[in-house]
Design a protein around this motif. Structure first.
Motif, PDB file in Angstrom:
ATOM      1  N   ALA A  11       0.843  -1.203   0.000  1.00  0.00           N
ATOM      2  CA  ALA A  11       0.000   0.000   0.000  1.00  0.00           C
ATOM      3  C   ALA A  11       0.869   1.240   0.000  1.00  0.00           C
ATOM      4  O   ALA A  11       1.780   1.371   0.811  1.00  0.00           O
ATOM      5  CB  ALA A  11      -0.916   0.006   1.221  1.00  0.00           C
ATOM      6  N   THR A  13       0.168   4.656   0.962  1.00  0.00           N
ATOM      7  CA  THR A  13      -0.976   5.275   1.653  1.00  0.00           C
ATOM      8  C   THR A  13      -1.041   6.789   1.462  1.00  0.00           C
ATOM      9  O   THR A  13      -2.100   7.374   1.615  1.00  0.00           O
ATOM     10  CB  THR A  13      -0.902   5.008   3.168  1.00  0.00           C
ATOM     11  OG1 THR A  13       0.300   5.623   3.680  1.00  0.00           O
ATOM     12  CG2 THR A  13      -0.897   3.521   3.462  1.00  0.00           C
ATOM     13  N   ILE A  28      -5.689  -3.763   4.702  1.00  0.00           N
ATOM     14  CA  ILE A  28      -6.557  -2.574   4.738  1.00  0.00           C
ATOM     15  C   ILE A  28      -7.965  -3.064   5.058  1.00  0.00           C
ATOM     16  O   ILE A  28      -8.561  -3.805   4.278  1.00  0.00           O
ATOM     17  CB  ILE A  28      -6.578  -1.830   3.382  1.00  0.00           C
ATOM     18  CG1 ILE A  28      -5.157  -1.557   2.873  1.00  0.00           C
ATOM     19  CG2 ILE A  28      -7.369  -0.533   3.504  1.00  0.00           C
ATOM     20  CD1 ILE A  28      -5.105  -1.043   1.428  1.00  0.00           C
ATOM     21  N   VAL A  35     -12.380   3.434   5.298  1.00  0.00           N
ATOM     22  CA  VAL A  35     -11.204   2.731   5.821  1.00  0.00           C
ATOM     23  C   VAL A  35     -11.330   2.658   7.343  1.00  0.00           C
ATOM     24  O   VAL A  35     -11.502   3.684   8.018  1.00  0.00           O
ATOM     25  CB  VAL A  35      -9.902   3.472   5.443  1.00  0.00           C
ATOM     26  CG1 VAL A  35      -8.689   2.758   6.030  1.00  0.00           C
ATOM     27  CG2 VAL A  35      -9.782   3.601   3.926  1.00  0.00           C
ATOM     28  N   VAL A  38      -5.520   0.533   8.570  1.00  0.00           N
ATOM     29  CA  VAL A  38      -4.502   0.154   7.576  1.00  0.00           C
ATOM     30  C   VAL A  38      -3.171   0.005   8.297  1.00  0.00           C
ATOM     31  O   VAL A  38      -2.856   0.775   9.212  1.00  0.00           O
ATOM     32  CB  VAL A  38      -4.425   1.182   6.416  1.00  0.00           C
ATOM     33  CG1 VAL A  38      -4.155   2.593   6.915  1.00  0.00           C
ATOM     34  CG2 VAL A  38      -3.354   0.785   5.397  1.00  0.00           C
ATOM     35  N   ILE A 364      -4.892   6.708   1.991  1.00  0.00           N
ATOM     36  CA  ILE A 364      -5.488   5.512   2.602  1.00  0.00           C
ATOM     37  C   ILE A 364      -5.250   5.650   4.098  1.00  0.00           C
ATOM     38  O   ILE A 364      -4.136   5.459   4.584  1.00  0.00           O
ATOM     39  CB  ILE A 364      -4.845   4.218   2.059  1.00  0.00           C
ATOM     40  CG1 ILE A 364      -4.977   4.157   0.525  1.00  0.00           C
ATOM     41  CG2 ILE A 364      -5.506   2.992   2.696  1.00  0.00           C
ATOM     42  CD1 ILE A 364      -4.307   2.928  -0.106  1.00  0.00           C
ATOM     43  N   ALA A 370     -13.096   4.439   1.315  1.00  0.00           N
ATOM     44  CA  ALA A 370     -12.337   3.300   0.784  1.00  0.00           C
ATOM     45  C   ALA A 370     -12.443   3.309  -0.736  1.00  0.00           C
ATOM     46  O   ALA A 370     -13.184   2.536  -1.342  1.00  0.00           O
ATOM     47  CB  ALA A 370     -12.862   1.997   1.376  1.00  0.00           C
TER      48      ALA A 370
END
Ligand code: NIG
Ligand code: FE
Length: 404
Positions: A11, A13, A28, A35, A38, A364, A370
């Motif tokens: 990821a 982010t 995640i 979200v 994560v 993220i 999401a």
């Protein structure tokens, strides 16, 4: 909505807004389309580990991209004008002779709602193929109250046809229509401002923009428009310093603008105004490339003053005939010398900030939507390096995985 955990991925982010924020072997967790958590997979909290799991097979996951500057609702095209420019005519000469933006205005006025919508959807599909989840669309090719409102209504309809968030910007101060060729101040009052009030009353306006330029509107005229935007409680942004230095960016900063866009002619000493106002610098390398501009935006000064730099396609039929945000990222690196890390931040977290959507999009992080892009690479630099191709493996939309 299917609450679940995505695993088997790297990821990026963008959680700190500046760096990739890479997590290898990431998990995640998404709940209700948002979200929930994560981090590194082994650290996933036990209650979230009970959720169904989707393995992404080693892909790179980034925040969905955000297109923060486009003019993608328009009629016709300007391929002929492109040929004329290659023959030596300048963008400004063509505009002053009634071509340029005005020729797109005629074609847009002549197009039906369905024609405008269908042409726009093709460009939207191109952006979606680049992992884009949010698109800002400006008016500016109608140049009458009714026609400007019609453009934004068409733009809003895109959400009924594609899984995409549309943000609409009132850009009636884009060019003077022939009817007002000799009376620009009357145009500002009767169309830009009167129309803004009507469009706002209809709920069509998320932000107000203008083209502050010799072939556009003076700082005094833009100020008048911004004052009305302020009264209406609407955020502003500005096409500033694209072809000359009229101090548009300083004016935008004075009004706490979300963004100042283009900026090739922005003077180094004016950059601190943007920093102080928290205004995002939106870089549009597609227009720089197409107009064969040689003067670069003051990237070092923007960096030194920590002005967030966004990157956008500027998708429009004249100065930036392109519908790829990823190509804009590539160009921002090769032409403006952004790092690939800056380019991805520019197309995600800083682009979200340029639309006032930082709480929802652009990274993220727990509490954000999401909305992710899943890529066929492990290396985030690849996204700003590879020209063209089909790099998107899938999209996560409202927390659900859709393979392409
Ligand atoms: O962002 N600069 C003004 N507006 C557009 C160009 C629009 C056009 O040429 O049709 C831009 O470059
Ligand atoms: Fe533009």
């Amino acid at each position: 909505m299917g609450d679940q955990v995505f695993t088997g991925c790297t990821a990026a982010t963008l959680a700190d807004g500046a760096t990739y924020g890479l997590i290898e072997n990431a998990a995640i967790a998404v709940q209700d389309g948002m979200v929930a958590w994560v981090g590194e997979a082994p650290n996933l909290p036990a209650e979230l580990a009970k959720l169904p799991c989707t393995d992404l097979g080693g892909a790179l996951v980034t925040p969905a991209l955000v297109e923060c500057h486009s003019h993608l609702v328009f009629g016709g095209d300007r391929a002929r004008e492109f040929a004329l420019r290659l023959g030596g005519a300048s963008y400004e000469e063509i505009a002053r002779q009634g071509g340029g933006i005005r020729s797109t205005v005629s074609a847009t006025r002549d197009a039906s709602n369905e024609e405008l919508l269908n042409a726009a959807l093709r460009r939207v599909d191109d952006l979606i193929a680049d992992g884009v989840a949010v698109i800002e669309i400006k008016s500016g090719y109608g140049l009458s109250v009714e026609q400007e409102m019609r453009m934004l209504r068409v733009a809003r309809r895109i959400e009924n046809h594609r899984p995409i968030r549309i943000v609409t910007t009132w850009l009636a101060a884009h060019a003077l229509p022939p009817e007002y060729a000799d009376t620009p101040d009357a145009y500002v009052e009767e169309v830009v401002i009167a129309g803004l009030k009507r469009a706002h009353a209809e709920g069509l306006v998320d932000a107000v923009d203008g083209f502050c330029e010799g072939i556009g509107f003076t700082p005094a005229q833009i100020r008048r428009v911004f004052e009305v935007a302020r009264e209406l409680g609407l955020p502003v942004k500005l096409h500033a310093e694209q072809l000359s230095d009229l101090k548009g960016a300083v004016l935008a900063a004075e009004f706490g603008a979300l963004s100042a866009d283009h900026l090739e002619f922005l003077a180094d000493e004016d950059v601190p105004h943007l920093a102080k106002a928290g205004t995002v610098a939106v870089l549009l390398p597609g227009a720089f490339f197409t107009l064969r501009e040689t003067r670069l935006p003051p990237i070092s000064a923007l960096r030194a003053n920590r002005v967030p730099m966004a990157v956008a396609s500027d998708c429009n039929p004249g100065s930036s005939p392109m519908s790829s945000l990823r190509l804009a990222m590539v160009m921002s690196c090769t032409l403006f010398r952004l790092t690939p890390e800056e380019a991805l931040a520019g197309a995600t977290c800083h682009a979200a900030a340029a639309l006032g959507l930082s709480d929802e999009y652009g990274s993220i992080a727990a509490g954000k939507r999401a909305e992710f892009a899943v890529w066929d690479t492990k290396c985030p630099d690849f996204l700003s390096y590879w020209i063209g191709g089909d790099l998107l493996r899938g999209r996560i939309i409202h927390g659900e995985y859709h393979e392409r």
